[in-house]
Write an enzyme that holds these catalytic residues in place. Structure first.
Site, short mmCIF file in Angstrom:
data_model
loop_
_atom_site.label_atom_id
_atom_site.label_comp_id
_atom_site.label_asym_id
_atom_site.label_seq_id
_atom_site.Cartn_x
_atom_site.Cartn_y
_atom_site.Cartn_z
CG HIS A 190 -0.59 -8.77 0.18
ND1 HIS A 190 -0.20 -7.46 0.13
CD2 HIS A 190 -1.93 -8.77 -0.07
CE1 HIS A 190 -1.25 -6.70 -0.14
NE2 HIS A 190 -2.30 -7.47 -0.27
CE1 TYR A 209 -3.03 -3.06 0.37
CE2 TYR A 209 -3.16 -2.68 2.73
CZ TYR A 209 -3.50 -3.41 1.62
OH TYR A 209 -4.31 -4.51 1.75
#
Length: 331
Positions: free
Chosen positions: A144, A59
């Site tokens: 992830h 992010y």
């Protein structure tokens, strides 16, 4: 008196608030956000009783983790549950520093993401995350988006997280993905404590009910439901046909179904986004619902939706009409 929302426990003992804060927006997802806005959002979240906060190196090329860590400096570490992710290492990239990141985040591309689920890669990723967050441990670490990396993720990746869990550097381990099928494989084949499923257990998409949720419930693995608004289509009381659905344009059939669900909600005096938050929590395997919150206003509106009272008759009508099966009946 300090507020706290209701919590549900992982088998590791970690207690997650039923509503968690997702911080992809702190990494300037799609548009820029300021340090002050992010800090205010986190402060408001903890004041409103949200104590589970999720982030990732992906992010904003580490910006989300740095902003979250800075915002939590004055918060006692034991008062919050922090999750981050591994699998995308951030590597210096001076050749691209003069341009913007091309993965949806409005940040300079001073670094690039490198897939790495090896032991060394996982250890380095966690070490870097701890530095950016300013903490000595992660309460949860997820693999992830290992969609194209099942082999290394399910072997060296899980083994490395297990080692870190044994050392106490990581509390609980798992995987986070936008699909349910591979998460079910992680649940069945590895020693995960929790998984995060994004967009696959919502009022519009219940594919996680087919395999993942039964397997998780049977094995005592917690499930965190993310992206419960399906990228925006379920985020407003009146359905906006131009809103995103799963990061793209919403098919007409999906918009029409969302509108029918919204009409049922209206008949029962419930706003569609409130039903979207409550829906996954009806399944006993679900530990928390995480929604993205960019500002303090977003935090307060999501907390209000979570605190809304949903009549049982709403779930019954959605179930019998075939618009959305009631998870409480499926477990």
């Amino acid at each position: 008196m300090e507020k706290t929302l209701s919590t549900r426990s992982l088998r590791t003992g970690h207690r997650l608030t039923e509503l968690g804060l997702g911080s992809a927006q702190f990494g300037n997802l799609f548009t820029e956000t300021t340090d002050e806005e992010s800090s205010h959002a986190v402060r408001t979240a903890t004041e409103e009783g949200i104590h589970y906060l999720d982030t990732a190196p992906h992010y904003g090329l580490g910006l989300s983790e740095r902003r979250l860590g800075d915002a939590l400096r004055a918060t006692p570490r034991q008062d919050v549950v922090i999750s981050s992710k591994v699998g995308r290492l951030l590597v210096d990239s001076p050749d691209t520093a003069d341009r913007l990141d091309d993965d949806g985040f409005v940040v300079p591309a001073t670094m690039r993401r490198v897939w790495d689920f090896s032991r060394d890669g996982v250890f380095r990723s966690v070490e870097d995350s701890l530095a950016r967050l300013g903490t000595d441990r992660l309460d949860i670490a997820y693999l992830h988006d290992p969609d194209d990396h099942w082999g290394p993720a399910s072997s060296s990746g899980i083994a490395a997280l297990t080692e870190l869990r044994d050392q106490g550097v990581v509390g609980a381990i798992g995987a986070g993905m936008n699909q349910a099928a591979m998460l079910a494989e992680f649940v069945r084949r590895t020693d995960v404590d929790v998984v995060m499923v994004a967009g696959r257990f919502t009022l519009l998409d219940q594919s996680a009910l087919d395999d993942l949720l039964p397997a998780a419930h049977q094995r005592g693995v917690g499930v965190v439901a993310a992206a419960v608004y399906n990228s925006g289509l379920l985020s407003t009381t009146a359905v906006d046909g131009s809103a995103y659905y799963d990061y793209g344009a919403a098919p007409r059939s999906v918009v029409e179904r969302a509108a029918r669900i919204a009409a049922v909600c209206e008949r029962h005096g419930v706003e569609l986004p409130a039903a979207a938050i409550h829906y996954p929590l009806r399944h006993p395997a679900v530990t928390s619902v995480v929604t993205g919150m960019r500002t303090a206003e977003h935090v307060r509106s999501n907390v209000a939706r979570y605190q809304a009272v949903i009549p049982q008759a709403l779930w019954e009508e959605l179930h019998v009409t075939g618009l959305a099966p009631d998870p409480a009946r499926m477990s």
